[in-house]
Design an enzyme around this catalytic site. Structure first.
Site, PDB file in Angstrom:
ATOM      1  N   GLU A 240       1.057  -1.380   0.340  1.00 42.47           N
ATOM      2  CA  GLU A 240       0.001  -0.288   0.106  1.00 42.47           C
ATOM      3  C   GLU A 240       0.794   1.260   0.103  1.00 42.47           C
ATOM      4  OE1 GLU A 240      -3.529   0.355   0.017  1.00 42.47           O
ATOM      5  OE2 GLU A 240      -3.754  -2.194   0.336  1.00 42.47           O
ATOM      6  N   CYS A 274      -2.292  10.002   2.700  1.00 48.81           N
ATOM      7  CA  CYS A 274      -1.707   8.660   1.163  1.00 48.81           C
ATOM      8  C   CYS A 274      -2.321   9.444  -0.142  1.00 48.81           C
ATOM      9  CB  CYS A 274      -1.660   7.332   0.877  1.00 48.81           C
ATOM     10  SG  CYS A 274      -2.940   6.823   1.597  1.00 48.81           S
TER      11      CYS A 274
HETATM   12  P1  NAD Z   1       7.881   5.020   5.119  1.00 51.62           P
HETATM   13  O1  NAD Z   1       7.725   3.816   3.283  1.00 51.62           O
HETATM   14  O2  NAD Z   1       9.468   5.329   4.997  1.00 51.62           O
HETATM   15  O3  NAD Z   1       7.706   4.020   6.372  1.00 51.62           O
HETATM   16  C1  NAD Z   1       6.862   2.204   6.338  1.00 51.62           C
HETATM   17  C2  NAD Z   1       7.435   1.626   7.573  1.00 51.62           C
HETATM   18  O4  NAD Z   1       8.500   0.648   7.266  1.00 51.62           O
HETATM   19  C3  NAD Z   1       8.101   2.446   9.107  1.00 51.62           C
HETATM   20  O5  NAD Z   1       7.269   1.316  10.186  1.00 51.62           O
HETATM   21  C4  NAD Z   1       9.608   2.326   8.573  1.00 51.62           C
HETATM   22  O6  NAD Z   1      10.042   1.730  10.270  1.00 51.62           O
HETATM   23  C5  NAD Z   1       9.444   0.713   8.218  1.00 51.62           C
HETATM   24  N1  NAD Z   1      10.659   0.519   6.950  1.00 51.62           N
HETATM   25  C6  NAD Z   1      11.298   1.977   6.779  1.00 51.62           C
HETATM   26  N2  NAD Z   1      12.236   1.660   6.123  1.00 51.62           N
HETATM   27  C7  NAD Z   1      12.207  -0.115   5.978  1.00 51.62           C
HETATM   28  C8  NAD Z   1      13.014  -1.015   5.586  1.00 51.62           C
HETATM   29  N3  NAD Z   1      14.261  -0.375   4.553  1.00 51.62           N
HETATM   30  N4  NAD Z   1      12.760  -1.841   5.676  1.00 51.62           N
HETATM   31  C9  NAD Z   1      11.700  -2.495   5.817  1.00 51.62           C
HETATM   32  N5  NAD Z   1      10.840  -1.543   6.660  1.00 51.62           N
HETATM   33  C10 NAD Z   1      11.342  -0.282   6.449  1.00 51.62           C
HETATM   34  O7  NAD Z   1       6.990   5.553   5.134  1.00 51.62           O
HETATM   35  P2  NAD Z   1       5.364   6.323   6.000  1.00 51.62           P
HETATM   36  O8  NAD Z   1       7.506   7.683   5.864  1.00 51.62           O
HETATM   37  O9  NAD Z   1       5.865   5.735   7.613  1.00 51.62           O
HETATM   38  O10 NAD Z   1       5.087   7.191   5.503  1.00 51.62           O
HETATM   39  C11 NAD Z   1       4.470   7.565   4.344  1.00 51.62           C
HETATM   40  C12 NAD Z   1       4.141   7.101   2.764  1.00 51.62           C
HETATM   41  O11 NAD Z   1       3.045   6.601   3.493  1.00 51.62           O
HETATM   42  C13 NAD Z   1       3.932   7.570   1.958  1.00 51.62           C
HETATM   43  O12 NAD Z   1       5.138   7.531   0.226  1.00 51.62           O
HETATM   44  C14 NAD Z   1       2.590   7.311   2.225  1.00 51.62           C
HETATM   45  O13 NAD Z   1       1.535   8.127   0.666  1.00 51.62           O
HETATM   46  C15 NAD Z   1       2.163   6.019   2.371  1.00 51.62           C
HETATM   47  N6  NAD Z   1       0.737   5.898   2.319  1.00 51.62           N
HETATM   48  C16 NAD Z   1       0.144   4.800   1.945  1.00 51.62           C
HETATM   49  C17 NAD Z   1      -0.826   4.405   2.252  1.00 51.62           C
HETATM   50  C18 NAD Z   1      -1.503   3.581   1.577  1.00 51.62           C
HETATM   51  O14 NAD Z   1      -2.548   2.941   2.356  1.00 51.62           O
HETATM   52  N7  NAD Z   1      -1.510   3.258   0.487  1.00 51.62           N
HETATM   53  C19 NAD Z   1      -1.783   4.966   3.163  1.00 51.62           C
HETATM   54  C20 NAD Z   1      -0.432   5.708   4.522  1.00 51.62           C
HETATM   55  C21 NAD Z   1       0.860   5.942   3.630  1.00 51.62           C
END
Ligand code: NAD
Length: 500
Positions: A240, A274
């Site tokens: 997502e 998002c």
């Molecule tokens: P992010 O990708 O930085 O982090 C998401 C999660 O992944 C966190 O728990 C983080 O600790 C973990 N993470 C970070 N690096 C990782 C790695 N290398 N391997 C595995 N896990 C890792 O995202 P964010 O900044 O927390 O959220 C914002 C982003 O999420 C935006 O791009 C937004 O559009 C997207 N988002 C999408 C939805 C959806 O439903 N499609 C909903 C909310 C947010």
């Protein structure tokens, strides 16, 4: 009780919150994340998934707990953001998950039922059916922007499908994670739902585990790493992700009304959504009308900013600096920048509030038109013909959401069929995510797979195809020694006389 492993250095010493301890020293995330996973896997081997009665009762407890913990959860989210509107939290993080749980409980029996499938006359009277089985131990990685909703709804669907779940929430909302972990511990036994807290290093270890399914919500960049890690163990993933969700306003739609709905959707959670409208496509001759209407609406929604509890802060200094940089780059490259700061307040950096900001005429390669914005900045892009606007959208990665404002049925059908996005909302913004019966997910760069609705249950289920032979059957006709009988039958089913 739900076990919690805390491996986030910024989040106090490692420890557990409720239930059996599965903590490990800092610096050894691999081992302790693995231990939490192994414990759950062992339970799966011994006891498999959850019965219908268990699922229903746990989901009811989850709904009740979200209600009972509302105040504590909302305070924690607000503390993590600096300020998060209490009403935004109530709407997006309390009401939506409670409604989802209620919806799931209403439909679960029907979803779990085996589906009868057609049987060809050749195999009759045997029977075909599809049964839905839990996948096993499911990993869920969640982001910070809706730290409750985006953890709790995936958990609800995974549990509804009978799975055991390990959750890894975002390190950027540690207070929320702490309260949510305690709440989950009250609802779920540790061998049904456990939480592993920590930063990217824990996320990396987590995504390398041999889960039966990995459900990730976050950025497109990290999604790529997660999918790569999961590939090592052939773990199926739901991603997502995010991206730039466009708004397209047709000139025959009242521009004031469009601007009003765009402002509400854009400024909810200060644009940290998002599916927030990322940029808006307006016909050249309507830009000024759109800008004036957006300013008016924004002023109505948020007459003050700095001390207004309704207006949410940007989650971290890093995100705050990134957003300011996007505006500055566009400004220095000739864009017209309009900040809607009705009371003319100074917004201290410590409060991390950014005024709603329109950016008009930014060059195409400016970062604000290239990166997902994720803040209260709205670039206005102009077009002259509808087909040009559609071509502009299609020349970019497939978005998570598309918003189209028009009242003409033929044109609405045209835009929906000629563009591809995860979801779409006609004549409004954001609201498609709150429709319990609609699937939610991206396509292409905005993600793969979906949840919410029946799709949520199927995402976390294995559809097992079952052919059940009957006592009396014709299978002997298909077996050697082959002779004229099978030849005649093949002639008949293939539909022509065949060479012998
Ligand atoms: P992010 O990708 O930085 O982090 C998401 C999660 O992944 C966190 O728990 C983080 O600790 C973990 N993470 C970070 N690096 C990782 C790695 N290398 N391997 C595995 N896990 C890792 O995202 P964010 O900044 O927390 O959220 C914002 C982003 O999420 C935006 O791009 C937004 O559009 C997207 N988002 C999408 C939805 C959806 O439903 N499609 C909903 C909310 C947010």
């Amino acid at each position: 009780m739900t076990a919690a492993v805390n491996l986030d250095p910024s989040n106090g010493t490692p420890g557990t919150s409720g239930g059996p301890s599965r903590s490990a020293p800092l610096g050894a995330p691999d081992a302790s994340v693995r231990a939490a996973f192994d414990a759950m896997k062992r339970t799966w081997q011994e006891r498999q998934g959850l019965s219908y009665a268990e699922r229903m009762s746990l989901l009811a407890r989850l709904g009740d707990a979200i209600k009972a913990w509302e105040e504590r959860l909302a305070l924690a989210v607000s503390a993590d953001f600096g300020n998060r509107s209490r009403h935004e939290t109530a709407l997006a993080e309390i009401f939506i998950p409670i409604a989802a749980v209620k919806y799931i409980r209403k439909h679960l029996r029907g979803w779990m039922r085996a589906e009868g499938r057609e049987t060809s006359w050749l195999f009759m009277p045997a029977k075909n059916k599809v049964i839905h089985q839990p996948l096993g131990v499911v990993g869920i990685i969640s982001p910070w922007n809706y730290p409750l909703q985006l953890a709790l709804i995936p958990i609800a669907y995974a549990v509804a499908a009978g799975n055991r779940v390990l959750l890894k929430p975002s390190e950027l909302t540690p207070k929320t994670s702490e309260v949510m972990t305690a709440m989950l511990a009250e609802v779920f036994p540790a061998d049904v739902v456990s939480v592993v807290n920590g930063g990217p290093e824990v996320g990396i270890a987590f995504s390398h585990l041999p889960f039966d399914h990995l459900f990730f919500t976050g950025s497109t960049g990290v999604g790529r790493h997660v999918m790569r890690a999961a590939a090592d163990n052939l773990v199926p993933v739901t991603l997502e992700l995010g991206g730039k969700s466009p708004v397209l306003v047709h000139p025959e739609f009242p521009v004031d009304k469009a601007a009003e709905r765009v402002a509400v959707g854009k400024l909810f959670n200060a644009g940290q959504t998002c599916i927030a409208p990322d940029y808006v496509l307006v016909r050249e001759d309507q830009v000024d009308a759109f800008v004036r209407a957006f300013e008016r609406e924004s002023t109505k929604l948020y007459p003050r900013l700095a001390d207004n509890p309704d207006y949410t802060s940007i989650v971290s200094d890093r995100h705050y600096a990134r957003l300011n940089k996007l505006v500055e780059e566009a400004r220095t490259r000739g864009a017209r920048v309009i900040e809607v700061n009705p009371a003319g307040e100074t917004l201290p950096a410590a409060g991390r509030k950014i005024a709603p900001t329109l950016v008009i005429g930014a060059p195409d390669d400016a970062a604000i038109l290239q990166e997902e914005i994720f803040g209260p900045l709205l670039p206005v892009v102009t077009y002259s013909r509808l087909d040009d606007a559609i071509a502009y959208i299609n020349a970019r990665p497939r978005p998570l959401a598309l918003y189209y404002f028009d009242r003409d049925g033929d044109r609405i059908r045209k835009v929906l069929s000629e563009t591809t996005s995860g979801g779409a909302c006609v004549n409004d913004t954001l609201l498609h995510v709150g429709q319990d019966d609609l699937p939610f997910g991206g396509v292409g760069r905005s993600g793969m797979g979906s949840y919410h609705g029946p799709e949520g249950f199927y995402t976390f289920s294995h559809k097992k195809a079952v052919f059940q032979q009957s006592r009396l059957n014709t299978v002997g006709l298909l077996s050697p020694p082959f002779g004229t009988r099978i030849d005649r039958m093949l002639d008949f089913v293939i539909g022509k006389a065949r060479r012998r």
